[in-house]
Design an enzyme around this catalytic site. Structure first.
Site, PDB file in Angstrom:
ATOM      1  N   LYS A  97       3.031 -32.425   1.904  1.00 49.06           N
ATOM      2  CA  LYS A  97       4.494 -32.526   1.808  1.00 49.06           C
ATOM      3  C   LYS A  97       4.866 -31.161   1.621  1.00 49.06           C
ATOM      4  CE  LYS A  97       3.468 -36.768   0.520  1.00 49.06           C
ATOM      5  NZ  LYS A  97       2.792 -37.702   1.558  1.00 49.06           N
TER       6      LYS A  97
HETATM    7  C1  LIG Z   1       2.061 -38.762   0.593  1.00 45.87           C
HETATM    8  C2  LIG Z   1       2.793 -40.182   0.233  1.00 45.87           C
HETATM    9  C3  LIG Z   1       2.466 -41.258  -0.663  1.00 45.87           C
HETATM   10  C4  LIG Z   1       1.285 -40.407  -1.957  1.00 45.87           C
HETATM   11  O1  LIG Z   1       1.562 -39.403  -2.482  1.00 45.87           O
HETATM   12  P1  LIG Z   1       0.637 -38.575  -3.365  1.00 45.87           P
HETATM   13  O2  LIG Z   1       1.383 -37.763  -4.130  1.00 45.87           O
HETATM   14  O3  LIG Z   1      -0.695 -38.240  -2.581  1.00 45.87           O
HETATM   15  O4  LIG Z   1       0.039 -39.964  -4.275  1.00 45.87           O
HETATM   16  C5  LIG Z   1       3.062 -42.014  -1.060  1.00 45.87           C
HETATM   17  N1  LIG Z   1       4.151 -42.595  -0.102  1.00 45.87           N
HETATM   18  C6  LIG Z   1       4.334 -41.799   1.245  1.00 45.87           C
HETATM   19  C7  LIG Z   1       5.424 -42.308   2.061  1.00 45.87           C
HETATM   20  C8  LIG Z   1       3.655 -40.647   1.488  1.00 45.87           C
HETATM   21  O5  LIG Z   1       3.772 -39.972   2.514  1.00 45.87           O
END
Ligand SMILES: *Cc1c(COP(=O)(O)O)cnc(C)c1O
Length: 383
Positions: free
Chosen positions: A188
């Site tokens: 992210k």
């Molecule tokens: C990356 C992501 C997650 C999970 O995030 P983590 O922090 O890695 O657990 C959940 N939902 C979406 C849409 C994502 O892109």
């Protein structure tokens, strides 16, 4: 002697981390307080302010945030939760963690997001929640979805994993949300290594979430520490979890949060350059940004339409051969073995997008030369 020009591969994503994050993490270590403590509290306060949320509760990941959010809302066996299949699989897994039933809704091909129309088609008497993902950072049309759900006893839970720094109608995504979950994974924008956050307008939920992330204890470790030499005994009010963030992570998060506006600006400039340069390339249809939306472009994807001469996977290989690490587009959970009982569901837009889209490299430090190389590789792949 022959010399070979090394061609470095352009990654799809690279976090923007530096000295400042390193020294903030070191300061947390040197302070002696490395688990959840004052830096987590400060990160929560500053993150809440940046989103315009009343409360923020830090957790270990967005996956744990999605899980705890469903727990706090009292969702469980017998309840249906509407989710997009077209999302990282954690969105759907969270529904399973609480024993509820995922109900997959299709998406809009232009944005990859659920819409009030696709959600409306799958609501039943047993629907208790809808998890709306702001996919790749592109804001979903929360206004029309709120209208659809108004007057029904259905929680609107925003999976804003990708959307820190995105805005809709000139307000940060997540502002005023009953419940939103955020990710700080390095894929992210804002990263803490691993990490997540819940934001909410409901104080009762914020209190319960703080307890649930810390084993259901009626008193946090920080509060017990603050009691000093006074002896205090905690008790465990319910079955909770260990979903805490560390102060080392929060220290990094605080620095990253300060850099978030610059990250978004840079990514938007990179995407604007791609859009301009790829506009004339037949067969490539980039994600649409609605006029009320301002994406952080966590992912910039393009759909390969019928005019594109190769399959998506061939295209990925052609790009890889030219030193460009693109990625397949967003996955479809219902096509994974873990959800094989849903494999025959009719979700045409989801299936088309997951099969025919790819994500191009966008990161803070990408150079104009690298953008050039990506564009050239695509044009070469086309011919
Ligand atoms: C990356 C992501 C997650 C999970 O995030 P983590 O922090 O890695 O657990 C959940 N939902 C979406 C849409 C994502 O892109």
């Amino acid at each position: 002697m022959t010399s070979i020009t090394p061609v470095t591969t352009i990654p799809v994503m690279k976090p923007w981390l530096g000295e400042e994050e390193a020294s903030a993490a070191a300061a947390a270590v040197q302070s002696g307080w490395v688990a959840q403590g004052p830096r987590v509290a400060q990160f929560e306060t500053e993150f809440a302010a940046s989103v315009g949320a009343s409360h923020a509760v830090a957790v270990s990941s967005c996956t744990s945030a999605l899980h705890l959010g469903l727990v706090v809302a009292g969702i469980g066996p017998g309840d249906e939760v509407v989710v997009p299949s077209l999302s990282f699989i954690a969105t759907t897994n969270a529904v399973r963690y609480v024993g509820a039933t995922p109900v997959f809704a299709d998406i809009d091909t232009a944005t990859a997001n659920l819409t009030s129309d696709t959600i409306g088609r799958v609501l039943t008497d047993r629907t208790r929640a809808v998890i709306v993902v702001h996919q790749g950072g592109m804001p979903a049309d929360i206004r029309s979805i709120r209208e659809l759900l108004a007057g029904r006893d259905i929680l609107l839970f925003e999976d804003a994993a990708c959307a820190a720094g995105s805005a809709a109608w000139d307000q940060p995504v997540g502002q005023g949300s009953d419940l939103a979950a955020w990710s700080f994974h390095p894929r992210k924008l804002l990263t803490t290594g691993e990490g997540g956050m819940l934001t909410t307008e409901r104080e009762d939920w914020a209190v319960a979430l703080r307890r649930l992330r810390e084993h259901g204890m009626d008193m946090s470790a920080a509060a017990r520490h603050a009691a000093g030499s006074r002896v205090v005994l905690e008790s465990y009010l319910e079955v909770g979890y260990n979903y805490r963030m560390t102060d080392i992570q929060a220290a990094v998060g605080l620095v990253q949060l300060g850099k978030l506006p610059a990250m978004v600006d840079r990514r938007r400039a990179v995407v604007a350059a791609y859009r301009e340069r790829l506009a004339g390339v037949e067969g490539l249809v980039p994600v649409t940004e609605p006029d009320w939306a301002r994406s952080n472009y966590q992912s910039f994807w393009v759909l390969l339409d019928d005019a594109w001469p190769h399959s998506r996977n061939e295209t990925l290989q052609l790009l890889a051969d030219r030193g460009v690490q693109a990625r397949r587009g967003i996955m479809a959970a219902h096509l994974e073995p873990a959800y094989r009982e849903f494999a025959d569901l009719e979700l045409p837009a989801t299936v088309a997008l997951s099969a025919r889209s790819l994500i191009l490299p966008v990161f803070h430090s990408i150079t104009d030369d690298e953008i050039d190389r990506v564009v050239t590789a695509l044009i070469e792949a086309r011919t």
